[in-house]
Motif scaffolding. Sequence first.
Motif, PDB file in Angstrom:
ATOM      1  N   SER A  31       3.682   5.968  -5.495  1.00  0.00           N
ATOM      2  CA  SER A  31       4.012   5.868  -6.913  1.00  0.00           C
ATOM      3  C   SER A  31       3.061   6.692  -7.773  1.00  0.00           C
ATOM      4  O   SER A  31       3.330   6.920  -8.948  1.00  0.00           O
ATOM      5  N   ASN A  51       0.822  -1.214   0.000  1.00  0.00           N
ATOM      6  CA  ASN A  51       0.000   0.000   0.000  1.00  0.00           C
ATOM      7  C   ASN A  51       0.852   1.258   0.000  1.00  0.00           C
ATOM      8  O   ASN A  51       0.506   2.241  -0.667  1.00  0.00           O
ATOM      9  N   ASN A  91       2.218   1.742  -3.541  1.00  0.00           N
ATOM     10  CA  ASN A  91       1.184   2.215  -4.455  1.00  0.00           C
ATOM     11  C   ASN A  91       0.805   3.662  -4.181  1.00  0.00           C
ATOM     12  O   ASN A  91       0.522   4.420  -5.103  1.00  0.00           O
ATOM     13  N   TYR A  92       0.799   4.055  -2.922  1.00  0.00           N
ATOM     14  CA  TYR A  92       0.410   5.420  -2.580  1.00  0.00           C
ATOM     15  C   TYR A  92       1.441   6.423  -3.093  1.00  0.00           C
ATOM     16  O   TYR A  92       1.082   7.455  -3.657  1.00  0.00           O
TER      17      TYR A  92
END
Length: 53
Positions: A30, A24, A27-28
């Motif tokens: 990127s 997570n 992903n946050y």
Amino acid sequence: MPQMAPISWLILFIIFSITLIVFNILNYYSFLPTSSTKTQGKIIDNISMTWKW
């Protein structure tokens, strides 16, 4: 599986939790959002502000 030791369940839970948190976080950070205030400022500057009565 009941034949597994409880410490194995704890280790699996910790590994899964760490993997989920790292996934997570990656992903946050990127995702790079585009700034809408800069584009709106350019649009307003290009519009002629003269009144047409």
